[in-house]
Design an enzyme around this catalytic site. Structure first.
Site: not given
Length: 504
Positions: A49-50, A212, A336-337, A343-344, A376, A381-382
């Protein structure tokens, strides 16, 4: 399990599909396997998607970028050894031969990636596959350079005296350095710049502060934005000053193989000059791995930047909810649907989520990479293969914040309405002036805090109420006049002037 009778209807099957193991399994078996769809479908949102927002990181932090960096390190090590006559008998490469080798890196493409993957299926070792990949290029050199080239004779100098981590640590350092300098820092500077422009534009726009969550001493919108810009700016400078360390000293950091093969060479000096040739800082003391402390330091700074940006996102979200910002641009979007008026503030909400994911990954990288069992283990590595997602979620958040800020218009009238409804915030100014007057010897200035507390706490007052109170205090005329002329909107101190420190 009971068997279905021969006269069971399709509707009966549908009705009982959820009650037996065969029902849902059959339904699943009839679906197209998305894992088999071509082109392959991304598992994660960064590559799906991005993708557009983070694609620039692929050149630096992908698996393919790692292999290209490994080829680069191997090529430069071979050139370094031959250029400095480190190994007796090794030929000196011509400029054409050096360029041929560097072209292997410059032309590293999809076919190269596929070839490496095929080799790794045989070696079951990623760095060894890179070694064989480069050796094949040396063997093919006569086809381009002619039969006189010496490149086929130096194949055993590829990966000479190296352990895999000699190549990997340098590759990751170069990759992260490139990602930071070429991608992340420009984006981070961009959002700081956007914020600084807004801060200067609104430097003198008065706004009710909320400490606060309660009405507090007024400030200006620009000054509050400048605070966040200044905080982010400091973290950018820290990241700009990051060190990228590297080493090339063998299986346990002792130069054992180096000295066994060529005892007459100053391998420590060769190592240092090579690491610095790559544009990195040489680490003289390591185990088999470079200790990754520099990575932990860098990722802590990136995470801190993220958290400040998260603070910005939540503050701006709150200002939007208070009506201080109007989201008036990009009205073609669906807020919003079901509620067409909305406008969110989705850009800031998206940024929050991605910043939290990025910080979680960066924190894990920082905590994990600084520890290695004895000389080592393989956890690093992962772990390092997740550097890309950590950067990607941060970059995506920065993009969202920048787009969110670009869609905002400040509403000074809304801010003024809040100020006009909270005259009690001037109680601080009056009691402070009373204290100063009392110290100067003016009589009747006793218990200023308590008297203003009685006037203002838990109740709303008007300008007339405050002016009447001031008039009855017996303050010097100039002080009384100053306080009587004050409004919540004018009680912003030096806020507007402080914004100039962004340019300091």
């Amino acid at each position: 399990m009971s068997q279905t009778s021969p006269d069971t209807t399709p509707d009966d099957d549908a009705a009982t599909a959820g009650t037996g193991a065969s029902g849902p399994a059959t339904a699943r078996d009839e679906r197209v396997s998305l894992a088999a769809v071509t082109p392959p479908i991304a598992l994660g949102p960064l590559d799906g998607r991005y993708r557009a927002a983070v694609a620039s990181l692929v050149d630096h932090l992908s698996e393919a970028a790692l292999n290209r960096a490994r080829v680069h390190v191997e090529v430069e090590w071979l050139i370094h050894l031959t250029s400095h006559h480190v190994v007796p008998g090794a030929p000196t490469l011509s400029s054409e031969e050096r360029e041929y080798l560097r072209d292997v890196v410059r032309t590293f493409d999809g076919e190269s990636i596929a070839e490496l993957a095929e080799t790794e299926r045989v070696t079951v070792h990623d760095v060894k596959a890179v070694e064989y990949f480069l050796k094949r290029r040396l063997e093919l050199a006569p086809d381009l350079l002619g039969e006189d080239t010496v490149l086929p004779k130096v194949t055993e100098l590829v990966h000479f005296a190296c352990t895999s981590e000699d190549v990997n640590n340098l590759s990751y350092a170069l990759m992260v350095q490139g990602a930071v300098r070429d991608v992340w820092l420009p984006a981070a500077r961009g959002v700081v710049g956007d914020l600084a422009v807004m801060a200067r534009e609104h430097a003198a726009v008065p706004m009710l502060a909320r400490t606060h969550g309660q009405p507090a001493t007024p400030t200006t919108l620009g000054k509050e934005l400048a605070v966040l810009a200044h905080r982010l700016q400091r973290q950018v400078r820290r990241v700009e000053g990051a060190e990228y360390l590297g080493k090339i000293n063998g299986a346990t950091g002792t130069y054992g193989a180096h000295l066994a093969a060529v005892p007459g060479a100053d391998w420590v000096a060769v190592s240092r000059s090579f690491v610095e040739h790559l544009g990195l800082t040489w680490n003289p003391l390591t185990t088999q791995i470079e200790s990754h402390d520099w990575q932990a330091e860098l990722y802590a700074d990136l995470a801190r930047f993220n958290r400040i940006l998260h603070n910005l996102a939540t503050d701006v979200w709150t200002y939007i909810s208070l009506g201080y910002f109007a989201q008036v641009r990009g009205q073609g979007t669906v807020g919003s649907s079901t509620m067409p008026h909305k406008v969110n503030p989705i850009r800031f909400e998206n940024a929050e989520a991605n910043l939290e994911i990025s910080c979680a990954l960066l924190d894990t990288l920082s905590a994990t990479l600084v520890t290695s069992r004895l000389q080592r283990d393989l956890t690093d590595s992962t772990t390092q293969r997740n550097i890309g997602p950590a950067f990607g979620h941060s970059l995506l958040a920065i993009d969202n914040v920048r787009r969110g800020l670009a869609g905002l218009d400040a509403d000074p009238a809304a801010m003024q309405r809040d100020l006009d409804a909270n005259w009690e915030v001037l109680g601080e100014a009056v009691q402070s002036a009373m204290r100063a007057a009392g110290i100067a010897g003016v009589p009747g200035m006793d218990q200023p805090y308590e008297r203003l507390k009685e006037l203002t706490r838990g109740r709303r007052i008007t300008g007339e109420d405050l002016r009447a109170f001031v008039a009855g205090l017996g303050l010097p005329d100039d002080v009384a006049a100053r306080l009587s002329a004050m409004t919540p909107g004018s009680y912003t101190g030096a806020a507007a002037d402080l914004v100039r420190y962004l340019d300091a």
